[in-house]
Design a protein around this motif. Structure first.
Motif, PDB file in Angstrom:
ATOM      1  N   PHE A   1      25.740  30.387  16.002  1.00 46.08           N
ATOM      2  CA  PHE A   1      25.062  29.129  15.466  1.00 46.08           C
ATOM      3  C   PHE A   1      23.757  28.855  16.371  1.00 46.08           C
ATOM      4  N   ASP A   2      22.667  28.812  15.906  1.00 49.04           N
ATOM      5  CA  ASP A   2      21.386  28.666  16.609  1.00 49.04           C
ATOM      6  C   ASP A   2      20.705  27.501  16.202  1.00 49.04           C
ATOM      7  N   LEU A   3      20.391  26.365  17.384  1.00 49.10           N
ATOM      8  CA  LEU A   3      20.011  25.119  16.951  1.00 49.10           C
ATOM      9  C   LEU A   3      18.606  25.318  16.543  1.00 49.10           C
ATOM     10  N   CYS A   4      17.878  26.233  16.652  1.00 47.85           N
ATOM     11  CA  CYS A   4      16.538  26.530  16.190  1.00 47.85           C
ATOM     12  C   CYS A   4      16.407  27.080  14.616  1.00 47.85           C
ATOM     13  N   VAL A   5      17.663  27.131  13.774  1.00 51.47           N
ATOM     14  CA  VAL A   5      17.715  27.783  12.811  1.00 51.47           C
ATOM     15  C   VAL A   5      18.069  26.958  11.890  1.00 51.47           C
TER      16      VAL A   5
ATOM     17  N   ALA B   1      18.012  25.306  27.129  1.00 57.80           N
ATOM     18  CA  ALA B   1      17.275  26.366  27.286  1.00 57.80           C
ATOM     19  C   ALA B   1      16.176  26.009  28.541  1.00 57.80           C
ATOM     20  N   ILE B   2      15.937  26.910  29.365  1.00 61.29           N
ATOM     21  CA  ILE B   2      15.142  26.824  30.568  1.00 61.29           C
ATOM     22  C   ILE B   2      13.800  27.878  30.684  1.00 61.29           C
ATOM     23  N   VAL B   3      12.805  27.373  31.220  1.00 61.20           N
ATOM     24  CA  VAL B   3      11.749  28.324  31.704  1.00 61.20           C
ATOM     25  C   VAL B   3      11.298  27.954  33.025  1.00 61.20           C
ATOM     26  N   ASN B   4      11.106  28.793  33.843  1.00 57.42           N
ATOM     27  CA  ASN B   4      10.743  28.345  35.282  1.00 57.42           C
ATOM     28  C   ASN B   4       9.419  29.140  35.485  1.00 57.42           C
ATOM     29  N   LYS B   5       8.206  28.418  35.350  1.00 57.55           N
ATOM     30  CA  LYS B   5       6.894  29.312  35.372  1.00 57.55           C
ATOM     31  C   LYS B   5       5.908  28.147  35.653  1.00 57.55           C
TER      32      LYS B   5
ATOM     33  N   GLN C   1       4.161  28.299  22.898  1.00 57.66           N
ATOM     34  CA  GLN C   1       5.672  28.984  22.550  1.00 57.66           C
ATOM     35  C   GLN C   1       6.611  28.410  23.415  1.00 57.66           C
ATOM     36  N   ASP C   2       6.514  28.503  24.874  1.00 55.82           N
ATOM     37  CA  ASP C   2       7.325  28.102  25.665  1.00 55.82           C
ATOM     38  C   ASP C   2       7.767  26.623  25.539  1.00 55.82           C
ATOM     39  N   PHE C   3       6.576  25.951  25.491  1.00 50.17           N
ATOM     40  CA  PHE C   3       7.048  24.380  25.183  1.00 50.17           C
ATOM     41  C   PHE C   3       8.049  24.033  23.782  1.00 50.17           C
ATOM     42  N   THR C   4       7.598  25.082  22.748  1.00 48.28           N
ATOM     43  CA  THR C   4       8.186  24.666  21.535  1.00 48.28           C
ATOM     44  C   THR C   4       9.511  25.360  21.850  1.00 48.28           C
ATOM     45  N   ARG C   5       9.611  26.235  22.283  1.00 49.46           N
ATOM     46  CA  ARG C   5      11.168  27.072  22.303  1.00 49.46           C
ATOM     47  C   ARG C   5      12.010  25.926  23.290  1.00 49.46           C
ATOM     48  N   ILE C   6      11.638  25.496  24.161  1.00 53.77           N
ATOM     49  CA  ILE C   6      12.577  24.548  25.126  1.00 53.77           C
ATOM     50  C   ILE C   6      12.756  23.299  24.354  1.00 53.77           C
ATOM     51  N   TYR C   7      11.880  22.632  23.814  1.00 50.65           N
ATOM     52  CA  TYR C   7      11.955  21.483  23.004  1.00 50.65           C
ATOM     53  C   TYR C   7      12.926  21.437  21.767  1.00 50.65           C
ATOM     54  N   GLN C   8      12.485  22.887  21.000  1.00 49.98           N
ATOM     55  CA  GLN C   8      13.430  23.107  20.026  1.00 49.98           C
ATOM     56  C   GLN C   8      14.943  22.996  20.186  1.00 49.98           C
TER      57      GLN C   8
ATOM     58  N   ALA D   1       8.500  22.176  31.298  1.00 52.66           N
ATOM     59  CA  ALA D   1       8.786  22.346  29.943  1.00 52.66           C
ATOM     60  C   ALA D   1      10.422  21.512  30.124  1.00 52.66           C
ATOM     61  N   TYR D   2      10.906  22.069  30.733  1.00 54.01           N
ATOM     62  CA  TYR D   2      12.489  21.910  30.891  1.00 54.01           C
ATOM     63  C   TYR D   2      12.665  20.604  31.373  1.00 54.01           C
ATOM     64  N   SER D   3      12.231  19.956  32.206  1.00 51.91           N
ATOM     65  CA  SER D   3      12.438  18.647  32.888  1.00 51.91           C
ATOM     66  C   SER D   3      12.016  17.557  31.937  1.00 51.91           C
ATOM     67  N   SER D   4      10.811  17.927  31.252  1.00 50.74           N
ATOM     68  CA  SER D   4      10.403  16.996  30.387  1.00 50.74           C
ATOM     69  C   SER D   4      10.904  16.781  29.272  1.00 50.74           C
ATOM     70  N   SER D   5      11.673  17.843  28.642  1.00 55.93           N
ATOM     71  CA  SER D   5      12.659  17.801  27.409  1.00 55.93           C
ATOM     72  C   SER D   5      13.771  17.009  27.727  1.00 55.93           C
ATOM     73  N   LYS D   6      14.393  17.110  29.308  1.00 55.83           N
ATOM     74  CA  LYS D   6      15.355  16.393  29.363  1.00 55.83           C
ATOM     75  C   LYS D   6      15.113  15.057  29.799  1.00 55.83           C
ATOM     76  N   GLY D   7      13.968  14.624  29.991  1.00 55.72           N
ATOM     77  CA  GLY D   7      13.864  13.184  29.889  1.00 55.72           C
ATOM     78  C   GLY D   7      13.550  12.696  28.621  1.00 55.72           C
ATOM     79  N   ALA D   8      12.992  13.590  27.643  1.00 62.33           N
ATOM     80  CA  ALA D   8      12.874  12.810  26.290  1.00 62.33           C
ATOM     81  C   ALA D   8      14.276  12.651  25.501  1.00 62.33           C
ATOM     82  N   VAL D   9      15.251  13.719  25.890  1.00 63.02           N
ATOM     83  CA  VAL D   9      16.486  13.431  25.282  1.00 63.02           C
ATOM     84  C   VAL D   9      17.199  12.294  25.654  1.00 63.02           C
ATOM     85  N   ILE D  10      16.989  11.884  26.974  1.00 62.29           N
ATOM     86  CA  ILE D  10      17.600  10.671  27.533  1.00 62.29           C
ATOM     87  C   ILE D  10      17.271   9.658  26.570  1.00 62.29           C
TER      88      ILE D  10
END
Length: 227
Positions: A52-56, A83-87, A95-102, A145-154
């Motif tokens: 199962f893929d959350l993005c599909v 999902a996480i990206v560290n850069k 695409q990084d932000f899209t993938r993390i938020y998706q 990308a990661y931490s802002s997405s985790k704030g959004a989901v809260i």
């Protein structure tokens, strides 16, 4: 009394441990991850799993069909996949932000909406966030990308709790500190967290079963360290 529990992100780490813990207690578990193989190899009668893929978008219908055919209702949904990206921010891409938020936001929203018609009024939707998503907490460069997405989901969970407060189910968020998982190791090679995946899974398991008696629309900071 056994419950019907859906968990995402179950191929490793906290999600994998949660599947074991609930199954050993006799609960029915639907384990969802892009790689279903680790859970498929467990051979528990009360564990079901498929890729199962959350993005599909089409994958969500598979969950509906399973619940309708096998269970009829759901007691607990644990939105654990992440999902996480560290850069550095200036190196991140659209695409990084899209993938993390998706995965971390849109996937949580879509799976929750998919499951809502089946979840009982006293059911519990638990979403796993991060201390990085808590306003005022220590922030780590590279995790824009990661931490802002985790704030959004809260905020999303707080809104859902308000919207469904008269009918149920209950919605809560666990904002985790650092846990020693493969995902953490990939993002921060060599960093050693004070909490193991199994220890955190045990806490989440108990909270998922009982926390909605005491909390709704709440964010619990589950961290014995900074982060």
């Amino acid at each position: 009394m056994s419950k019907n529990i859906i968990i995402t992100g179950t191929s490793r780490g906290i999600g994998f441990e949660l599947v074991h813990l609930f199954a050993n207690q006799g609960h029915n578990v639907l384990a969802l991850s892009r790689n279903a193989k680790p859970v498929s190899n467990l051979h528990f009668d009360n564990i079901s799993s498929f890729a199962f893929d959350l993005c599909v978008e089409e994958d969500y219908q598979k969950v509906v069909e399973f619940v309708e055919a096998e269970w009829g209702h759901v007691d607990i949904l644990i939105n654990n996949a992440g999902a996480i990206v560290n850069k550095p921010f200036d190196k991140t891409t659209f695409q990084d932000f899209t993938r993390i938020y998706q995965t971390n936001v849109f996937g949580v929203s879509e799976l929750t909406r998919t499951i809502l018609p089946f979840i009982k009024p006293d059911g519990h939707v638990v979403t796993i966030s991060s201390m990085g998503g808590i306003q005022g907490s220590m922030k780590f460069p590279g995790l824009s990308a990661y931490s802002s997405s985790k704030g959004a989901v809260i905020t999303l969970v707080e809104l859902l709790a308000e919207e469904y407060k008269d009918t149920g189910p209950q919605f809560n968020v666990l904002a985790l500190g650092a846990v020693q998982t493969e995902m953490l190791e990939e993002a921060f090679p060599g960093y050693k967290a004070p909490t193991t995946a199994k220890e955190m899974a045990s806490y989440i398991q108990n909270f998922a079963l009982t926390g909605n008696q005491f909390y709704n629309g709440k964010v619990l900071q589950v961290s014995n360290s900074t982060p």
